[in-house]
Scaffold this active site. Structure first.
Site, PDB file in Angstrom:
ATOM      1  N   MET A 147       0.267   3.837  -7.728  1.00 45.24           N
ATOM      2  CA  MET A 147       0.600   3.110  -6.505  1.00 45.24           C
ATOM      3  C   MET A 147       0.461   1.611  -6.726  1.00 45.24           C
ATOM      4  O   MET A 147      -0.023   1.153  -7.748  1.00 45.24           O
ATOM      5  CB  MET A 147      -0.339   3.547  -5.380  1.00 45.24           C
ATOM      6  CG  MET A 147      -0.311   5.033  -5.072  1.00 45.24           C
ATOM      7  SD  MET A 147      -1.757   5.567  -4.120  1.00 45.24           S
ATOM      8  CE  MET A 147      -2.855   6.126  -5.422  1.00 45.24           C
ATOM      9  N   ILE A 203       5.623  10.598  -3.579  1.00 47.71           N
ATOM     10  CA  ILE A 203       5.077   9.307  -3.147  1.00 47.71           C
ATOM     11  C   ILE A 203       5.609   8.960  -1.765  1.00 47.71           C
ATOM     12  O   ILE A 203       6.771   9.204  -1.454  1.00 47.71           O
ATOM     13  CB  ILE A 203       5.390   8.206  -4.185  1.00 47.71           C
ATOM     14  CG1 ILE A 203       4.495   6.986  -3.988  1.00 47.71           C
ATOM     15  CG2 ILE A 203       6.874   7.846  -4.217  1.00 47.71           C
ATOM     16  CD1 ILE A 203       4.399   6.084  -5.217  1.00 47.71           C
ATOM     17  N   ASP A 218       0.838  -1.195   0.000  1.00 44.42           N
ATOM     18  CA  ASP A 218       0.000   0.000   0.000  1.00 44.42           C
ATOM     19  C   ASP A 218       0.874   1.247   0.000  1.00 44.42           C
ATOM     20  O   ASP A 218       1.928   1.270   0.624  1.00 44.42           O
ATOM     21  CB  ASP A 218      -0.910   0.001   1.224  1.00 44.42           C
ATOM     22  CG  ASP A 218      -1.951  -1.094   1.156  1.00 44.42           C
ATOM     23  OD1 ASP A 218      -2.916  -0.925   0.405  1.00 44.42           O
ATOM     24  OD2 ASP A 218      -1.789  -2.121   1.843  1.00 44.42           O
ATOM     25  N   THR A 219       0.381   2.298  -0.664  1.00 42.77           N
ATOM     26  CA  THR A 219       1.168   3.508  -0.885  1.00 42.77           C
ATOM     27  C   THR A 219       0.196   4.655  -1.135  1.00 42.77           C
ATOM     28  O   THR A 219      -0.957   4.424  -1.498  1.00 42.77           O
ATOM     29  CB  THR A 219       2.078   3.335  -2.123  1.00 42.77           C
ATOM     30  OG1 THR A 219       2.893   2.183  -1.952  1.00 42.77           O
ATOM     31  CG2 THR A 219       2.973   4.532  -2.355  1.00 42.77           C
ATOM     32  N   VAL A 220       0.666   5.896  -0.968  1.00 44.41           N
ATOM     33  CA  VAL A 220      -0.098   7.041  -1.472  1.00 44.41           C
ATOM     34  C   VAL A 220       0.771   7.821  -2.444  1.00 44.41           C
ATOM     35  O   VAL A 220       1.973   7.956  -2.243  1.00 44.41           O
ATOM     36  CB  VAL A 220      -0.616   7.959  -0.345  1.00 44.41           C
ATOM     37  CG1 VAL A 220      -1.505   7.189   0.615  1.00 44.41           C
ATOM     38  CG2 VAL A 220       0.521   8.658   0.395  1.00 44.41           C
TER      39      VAL A 220
END
Length: 528
Positions: free
Chosen positions: A431, A366, A349-351
């Site tokens: 992402m 990021i 998971d990432t933004v």
């Protein structure tokens, strides 16, 4: 132009400034920062801080970040590596002597020293207009007063139940009666609010020294980790030289290793050997070529990428046209390649944040804690969720990504920037952990080969090759899946949405901005 009789949304179009993130509160905070006189970097750090509160499964101040920045839209793209390192005591011998066969996915040995706060402080000091205190206030407010859990956030929390129950402090903070909070519930994080206030007042010293660092190091050591206060105090990111290639008249910029960004560039180089425009944008031939190019690029990712401070990598050769041309000859139009190794491609998971301001400063930003809720470890008094980037290290002597003291792991989170005729035209990102190079190539080819607007490019259905199987989103037509199987591919439904992304396009001639945000997340693009 999209079909207005079908579900979907239009891109957002404006003139002054634009912000696109994966959460509405983050986008709103960025726009408010821009309206209050902040620039794109102020807005990006502000947005990332808000997401560290409202999307804690995906990002946080216990994680890392990478940034590409084009001041005033100039083609000289700056890159900042805000990834943390392993502890000084993390030697290969230490793990081998204790019969580790791999670095665990969760727990103390998966934790590298977080680099995000050092990066935020440095970027605001070097490129922002506002103070760190001003930039962090929206995040502090949401952590202190509460925020409403959005639908994709709730979806991710439900998936992470096992991780959250494994740590008493994570369970106390993110579960209620042993269950994840659901969409519509209000969540507060008073410990994190206090930590953010300390950072706002003291800068990076508020995180890497004093009570917060002592809380985190104490918890890690209690669990058997090798981390020390010196490891935290010595953390520092750095400006690096981005890598780039030319694709369909655009210069595409990515982070250099230890980042996996060159994987996307290698995919694009390979795909440039084929006439994609003559293919259906979601047809069998296009997806087959994309999958095969990805398999080649990911093979080389796992062969070569490590920390450039500790290992030499043939970056120039990997990104050369001759190398891509040679690789492309291995792709068969009528069947999959049969002699490539499968590589480990875990979910994460990432933004990702894309922002352009009125001066056309363009930021591609990021921030991530890697897997959902990272290592699963939360600071008892600080409320900080610690990342698990160290789980990417190998325990194979001689591998470029083998664990070693003060080493940065091969990193998945990758911002992108497109430049045309010497000016930045698109900060973009997708992402999704290991999927990200694939997602970058997919979205870019959607736009540059198939003429999609940025929202269409993000909306379009996706596939990914993992563990010998093509994972296809439900939007891929049944006849296309059958066609891929007829070529010899194994195909299955994607167990979850593939990635999520944001794009802002700068039209220098008309003076307009066009923003888009991925429907696979809760976010939106907004401008004025």
């Amino acid at each position: 132009m999209r079909n207005f009789q079908l579900p979907g949304r239009s891109p957002v179009r404006t003139m002054e400034a634009m912000a696109a993130t994966s959460h509405p509160l983050s986008t709103l905070a960025a726009v408010e920062m821009l309206r209050a006189g902040g620039n794109a970097m102020d807005a990006a750090v502000c947005a990332a801080a808000v997401q560290a509160v409202v999307e804690p499964q995906s990002t946080g101040i216990g994680g890392d970040c990478f940034v590409l920045y084009a001041p005033k839209g100039e083609g000289n793209v700056l890159a900042f590596n805000g990834s943390g390192r392993s502890p000084e005591a993390a030697t290969l011998e230490w793990y081998v002597e204790r019969d580790f066969t791999e670095i665990p996915t969760h727990g103390p040995h998966s934790v590298t020293i977080p680099g995000a706060i050092d990066a935020w402080c440095r970027l605001i000091e070097d490129h922002g207009r506002k103070s760190l205190d001003e930039v962090l206030q929206p995040a502090i407010r949401y952590a202190e007063r509460g925020y409403v859990i959005h639908d994709r956030v709730a979806f991710d929390w439900n998936d992470a139940l096992g991780t959250l129950t494994g740590d008493e402090y994570a369970a106390r903070l993110f579960l209620k009666d042993g269950a994840p909070l659901q969409a519509g519930a209000v969540h507060v994080q008073p410990e994190l609010a206090a930590t953010l206030r300390t950072i706002a007042a003291r800068g990076r010293a508020g995180f890497y020294e004093g009570a917060v660092a002592e809380d985190l190091v104490g918890r890690l050591q209690a669990l058997g980790g090798l981390h020390t206060l010196d490891d935290f105090a010595s953390t520092a990111g750095e400006y690096v030289q981005p890598v780039s290639i030319s694709y369909r008249g655009h210069d595409i910029y990515q982070m250099p290793p230890n980042n996996q960004g060159l994987t996307a560039l290698l995919m694009l180089n390979i795909l440039s050997e084929f006439d994609l425009k003559g293919l259906g944008p979601c047809g069998v031939e296009r997806l087959h070529l994309e999958v095969e190019a990805g398999r080649l690029a990911y093979r080389d990712r796992d062969r070569y990428i490590g920390d450039p401070d500790q290992v030499d990598m043939p970056v120039d050769r990997l990104l050369s046209r001759d190398y891509a041309r040679a690789l492309s000859t291995a792709i068969k139009r009528d069947r999959p390649m049969s002699d490539l190794p499968d590589v480990a491609l875990p979910n994460s998971d990432t933004v990702y944040i894309s922002i352009v301001d009125s001066e056309r400063n363009a930021v591609s930003f990021i921030n991530s804690t890697f897997h959902s809720f990272g290592s699963g470890i939360v600071g008892p008094r600080s409320g900080v969720v610690l990342q698990n980037r160290g789980s990417s290290f190998r325990l194979d002597q001689g591998h470029p990504n083998v664990i070693a003291p003060r080493k940065r792991p091969m990193h998945t989170i990758m911002p992108g920037m497109a430049v045309k005729d010497g000016r930045a035209v698109m900060p973009f990102g997708v992402m999704g952990g290991a999927y990200q190079p694939f997602g970058h190539a997919h979205v870019l080819t959607n736009m540059l080969d198939f003429g999609m607007d940025p929202q269409e490019a993000l909306d379009a259905p996706r596939v990914f090759y993992r563990d010998g199987v093509i994972e296809a989103e439900s939007g891929v037509a049944a006849e296309v899946l059958s066609g891929l199987e007829a070529l010899g591919h194994a195909v299955t439904g994607a167990p979850e949405p593939l990635g999520g992304g944001q794009v802002v396009v700068i039209d220098w001639e008309s003076g307009t901005l066009t923003g888009a945000s991925d429907p696979r997340k809760d976010g939106c693009a907004l401008g004025f």
